[in-house]
Design an enzyme around this catalytic site. Sequence first.
Site, PDB file in Angstrom:
ATOM      1  N   ARG A 191       0.805  -1.225   0.000  1.00 41.30           N
ATOM      2  CA  ARG A 191       0.000   0.000   0.000  1.00 41.30           C
ATOM      3  C   ARG A 191       0.840   1.278   0.000  1.00 41.30           C
ATOM      4  O   ARG A 191       0.501   2.257  -0.668  1.00 41.30           O
ATOM      5  CB  ARG A 191      -0.925  -0.002   1.223  1.00 41.30           C
ATOM      6  CG  ARG A 191      -1.886  -1.170   1.269  1.00 41.30           C
ATOM      7  CD  ARG A 191      -2.839  -1.038   2.449  1.00 41.30           C
ATOM      8  NE  ARG A 191      -3.568  -2.267   2.706  1.00 41.30           N
ATOM      9  CZ  ARG A 191      -4.637  -2.344   3.474  1.00 41.30           C
ATOM     10  NH1 ARG A 191      -5.098  -1.270   4.070  1.00 41.30           N
ATOM     11  NH2 ARG A 191      -5.254  -3.500   3.662  1.00 41.30           N
ATOM     12  N   ILE A 192       1.923   1.280   0.787  1.00 40.82           N
ATOM     13  CA  ILE A 192       2.733   2.507   0.867  1.00 40.82           C
ATOM     14  C   ILE A 192       3.466   2.781  -0.445  1.00 40.82           C
ATOM     15  O   ILE A 192       3.356   3.891  -0.996  1.00 40.82           O
ATOM     16  CB  ILE A 192       3.691   2.440   2.069  1.00 40.82           C
ATOM     17  CG1 ILE A 192       2.885   2.543   3.367  1.00 40.82           C
ATOM     18  CG2 ILE A 192       4.742   3.557   1.996  1.00 40.82           C
ATOM     19  CD1 ILE A 192       3.676   2.239   4.624  1.00 40.82           C
ATOM     20  N   ASP A 233       8.320  -7.218  -6.387  1.00 40.58           N
ATOM     21  CA  ASP A 233       7.530  -7.781  -5.301  1.00 40.58           C
ATOM     22  C   ASP A 233       6.909  -9.089  -5.790  1.00 40.58           C
ATOM     23  O   ASP A 233       5.989  -9.065  -6.612  1.00 40.58           O
ATOM     24  CB  ASP A 233       6.433  -6.816  -4.850  1.00 40.58           C
ATOM     25  CG  ASP A 233       5.754  -7.261  -3.557  1.00 40.58           C
ATOM     26  OD1 ASP A 233       5.625  -8.483  -3.345  1.00 40.58           O
ATOM     27  OD2 ASP A 233       5.353  -6.387  -2.767  1.00 40.58           O
ATOM     28  N   ALA A 274      11.206   1.350   6.059  1.00 46.60           N
ATOM     29  CA  ALA A 274      10.552   0.084   6.418  1.00 46.60           C
ATOM     30  C   ALA A 274      11.035  -0.395   7.786  1.00 46.60           C
ATOM     31  O   ALA A 274      10.472  -0.002   8.819  1.00 46.60           O
ATOM     32  CB  ALA A 274      10.819  -0.959   5.330  1.00 46.60           C
ATOM     33  N   ARG A 275      12.077  -1.222   7.799  1.00 43.11           N
ATOM     34  CA  ARG A 275      12.655  -1.730   9.043  1.00 43.11           C
ATOM     35  C   ARG A 275      14.173  -1.667   8.949  1.00 43.11           C
ATOM     36  O   ARG A 275      14.763  -2.069   7.935  1.00 43.11           O
ATOM     37  CB  ARG A 275      12.204  -3.170   9.311  1.00 43.11           C
ATOM     38  CG  ARG A 275      10.753  -3.299   9.782  1.00 43.11           C
ATOM     39  CD  ARG A 275      10.584  -2.753  11.192  1.00 43.11           C
ATOM     40  NE  ARG A 275       9.237  -2.901  11.713  1.00 43.11           N
ATOM     41  CZ  ARG A 275       8.284  -1.988  11.631  1.00 43.11           C
ATOM     42  NH1 ARG A 275       8.514  -0.846  10.992  1.00 43.11           N
ATOM     43  NH2 ARG A 275       7.093  -2.193  12.164  1.00 43.11           N
ATOM     44  N   ASP A 279      15.001   6.366   7.770  1.00 43.38           N
ATOM     45  CA  ASP A 279      14.121   6.717   8.889  1.00 43.38           C
ATOM     46  C   ASP A 279      14.145   5.631   9.958  1.00 43.38           C
ATOM     47  O   ASP A 279      13.590   5.829  11.035  1.00 43.38           O
ATOM     48  CB  ASP A 279      12.688   6.924   8.404  1.00 43.38           C
ATOM     49  CG  ASP A 279      11.762   7.379   9.523  1.00 43.38           C
ATOM     50  OD1 ASP A 279      12.068   8.406  10.166  1.00 43.38           O
ATOM     51  OD2 ASP A 279      10.748   6.700   9.774  1.00 43.38           O
ATOM     52  N   GLU A 287      17.453   1.016  17.664  1.00 40.68           N
ATOM     53  CA  GLU A 287      16.836   2.326  17.892  1.00 40.68           C
ATOM     54  C   GLU A 287      16.623   2.567  19.374  1.00 40.68           C
ATOM     55  O   GLU A 287      16.012   1.736  20.037  1.00 40.68           O
ATOM     56  CB  GLU A 287      15.503   2.404  17.133  1.00 40.68           C
ATOM     57  CG  GLU A 287      15.665   2.316  15.624  1.00 40.68           C
ATOM     58  CD  GLU A 287      14.344   2.413  14.862  1.00 40.68           C
ATOM     59  OE1 GLU A 287      13.280   2.515  15.514  1.00 40.68           O
ATOM     60  OE2 GLU A 287      14.370   2.384  13.623  1.00 40.68           O
ATOM     61  N   HIS A 320      12.792   7.654  13.090  1.00 43.89           N
ATOM     62  CA  HIS A 320      11.614   6.783  12.948  1.00 43.89           C
ATOM     63  C   HIS A 320      10.325   7.613  13.096  1.00 43.89           C
ATOM     64  O   HIS A 320       9.433   7.277  13.882  1.00 43.89           O
ATOM     65  CB  HIS A 320      11.651   5.656  13.971  1.00 43.89           C
ATOM     66  CG  HIS A 320      10.860   4.448  13.549  1.00 43.89           C
ATOM     67  ND1 HIS A 320      11.240   3.165  13.844  1.00 43.89           N
ATOM     68  CD2 HIS A 320       9.707   4.326  12.841  1.00 43.89           C
ATOM     69  CE1 HIS A 320      10.365   2.298  13.346  1.00 43.89           C
ATOM     70  NE2 HIS A 320       9.427   2.995  12.733  1.00 43.89           N
TER      71      HIS A 320
END
Length: 258
Positions: A93-94, A113, A173-174, A198, A203, A221
Site C-alpha cells: 500500500r505505501i 515484489d 521500512a525496518r 528513517d 533504535e 523513525h
Amino acid sequence: IRQMKRCRIISRSGIGVDNVDIAVATEGKIVVTKVPDYCLDEVSDHAMALLLAAARKITLSNSQVHAGRWEMKATVPMRRLRGSVLGLVGFGRIPQLVAPKAKSFGMRVIASDPYIPKSVLDAAGVEGVEFNELIKISDFISIHSPLLPETRGMFNADLFRKMKPNAYIINTARGPIIDEKALAEALDAKLIAGAALDVMPTEPPVNSPLFGRDNVIITPHTSFYSEESLVDLQTKAAEEVARVLTGQAPRNPVNPEV
C-alpha cells in the site's frame, strides 16, 4: 506471552508484527492484530522527502550555510530527477502511493515484489522487474518490505557492489533489512552515493558507523507520524480489542486460525 493466561488479544499498534512472537501467541489461542492502513500518506510522503533531500543535498546545503559557507561546489555533483529510475522494493500500500508522487517528478518507477500480481503494477503504471535487475539499474532504491527472516540483512555487501555508484538507498521500512556495517563500508568505498534512513537496526542508534556523514540523512523513525495518523492508529488498535472482547471477528488478524 506464555505467562498471560487470561489474554485474548495482542493488538499491535502498527503495521509490522516482527516484534510479536506470532507462533507462541497462536499456541496460546491469543488473537494478534495489526493496523495496516493508518500512515500510508505519511510514510509515502516521508520516503519522497528523503529522496528529494538526498538528491538535492538539502541537509548538506543547510548545514554548510548555517556554518557560514555559501558555496555551490560543496553540493557538486547533482543530477536531474526527471528520467532517473526509482526502484521500489516491495509494492504494497505505501509504495503504491510513492509511485505516483515519484512519477510527478518525471521519474521512471520500477518495482520488485513476488507477491503482487502484474495487474496491480500495470494499473499503477509501474514496471515489474526482477530484484537483481532493480538493484543494477535504479538511481534510487526505496525499501518497503516487511522484516522477515529472508529480508533481514538483505542489503548486504554483495548487493551494494551491484548498485550504481551514483545510487541512493532510502529506508522507511525496518532498520535490520540493511546491514549497517556493509552500508558504511560501501559509502567509504564510494560504491553508492548516499543513504536516507528513517529506521535503524538499533533504535535509538548508538555509535553508528553512519553518523557524521554528509551523504547520510537519518530521521528518528518519524515517517509514520502526523497528528491525524496517530489518532487513526490509536483508534483502530483499540477497536480491534473491542471487537475481540465482544465476540466479533477482528478486521486485521495476523493469525486468523485463532
